[in-house]
Motif scaffolding. Structure first.
Motif, PDB file in Angstrom:
ATOM      1  N   LYS A  11       2.625   1.508  -3.670  1.00  0.00           N
ATOM      2  CA  LYS A  11       1.895   1.154  -4.896  1.00  0.00           C
ATOM      3  C   LYS A  11       1.856   2.287  -5.919  1.00  0.00           C
ATOM      4  O   LYS A  11       1.603   2.058  -7.088  1.00  0.00           O
ATOM      5  CB  LYS A  11       0.489   0.687  -4.578  1.00  0.00           C
ATOM      6  CG  LYS A  11      -0.428   1.761  -4.051  1.00  0.00           C
ATOM      7  CD  LYS A  11      -1.798   1.207  -3.778  1.00  0.00           C
ATOM      8  CE  LYS A  11      -2.682   2.306  -3.217  1.00  0.00           C
ATOM      9  NZ  LYS A  11      -4.004   1.805  -2.902  1.00  0.00           N
ATOM     10  N   ALA A  38       0.820  -1.223   0.000  1.00  0.00           N
ATOM     11  CA  ALA A  38       0.000   0.000   0.000  1.00  0.00           C
ATOM     12  C   ALA A  38       0.853   1.271   0.000  1.00  0.00           C
ATOM     13  O   ALA A  38       0.538   2.238  -0.688  1.00  0.00           O
ATOM     14  CB  ALA A  38      -0.935   0.003   1.212  1.00  0.00           C
ATOM     15  N   ARG A  39       1.946   1.266   0.756  1.00  0.00           N
ATOM     16  CA  ARG A  39       2.783   2.465   0.872  1.00  0.00           C
ATOM     17  C   ARG A  39       3.511   2.796  -0.436  1.00  0.00           C
ATOM     18  O   ARG A  39       3.770   3.955  -0.742  1.00  0.00           O
ATOM     19  CB  ARG A  39       3.806   2.266   1.993  1.00  0.00           C
ATOM     20  CG  ARG A  39       4.676   3.466   2.257  1.00  0.00           C
ATOM     21  CD  ARG A  39       5.655   3.203   3.377  1.00  0.00           C
ATOM     22  NE  ARG A  39       6.574   2.111   3.133  1.00  0.00           N
ATOM     23  CZ  ARG A  39       7.730   2.229   2.477  1.00  0.00           C
ATOM     24  NH1 ARG A  39       8.105   3.391   1.999  1.00  0.00           N
ATOM     25  NH2 ARG A  39       8.502   1.190   2.311  1.00  0.00           N
TER      26      ARG A  39
END
Length: 104
Positions: A65, A62-63
């Motif tokens: 992407k 998530a960080r």
């Protein structure tokens, strides 16, 4: 090429500038600029290589992407050319200019 996290610049620059001060018996302004420039360039090359190495993994985190490799904004060829350019721009620093500054 991430340049938004300056704490690594400070950490590497302090180590390099301390070595410069000890070796030269005092900080020379021209050598100071050479060391700061060299620190910036080689850290940028390291960031690009790290992003290149993680290119297949960053899209799943998530960080990271939205990193350029994960989104496809930067090709592998462009990244490797950028690393070569950054490392190539560091070559003249120890090859001549920094040595001349320290030995004067």
């Amino acid at each position: 090429m991430r340049a938004d996290k300056a704490h690594w610049h400070v950490a590497f620059a302090v180590a390099a500038l301390w070595a410069l001060w000890v070796a030269a018996g005092g900080c020379l302004i021209s050598a100071f600029l050479v060391f700061v420039l060299g620190t910036f360039l080689i850290l940028r090359a390291g960031c690009v290589i790290n992003d290149f190495a993680d290119r297949n993994f960053d899209g799943t985190v998530a960080r990271t992407k939205n990193c350029p490799f994960a989104t496809g904004k930067v090709s592998t060829r462009k990244a490797l050319l950028l690393v070569l350019a950054l490392c190539g721009s560091c070559l003249p620093i120890p090859a001549g200019y920094a040595t001349r500054c320290l030995c004067c």
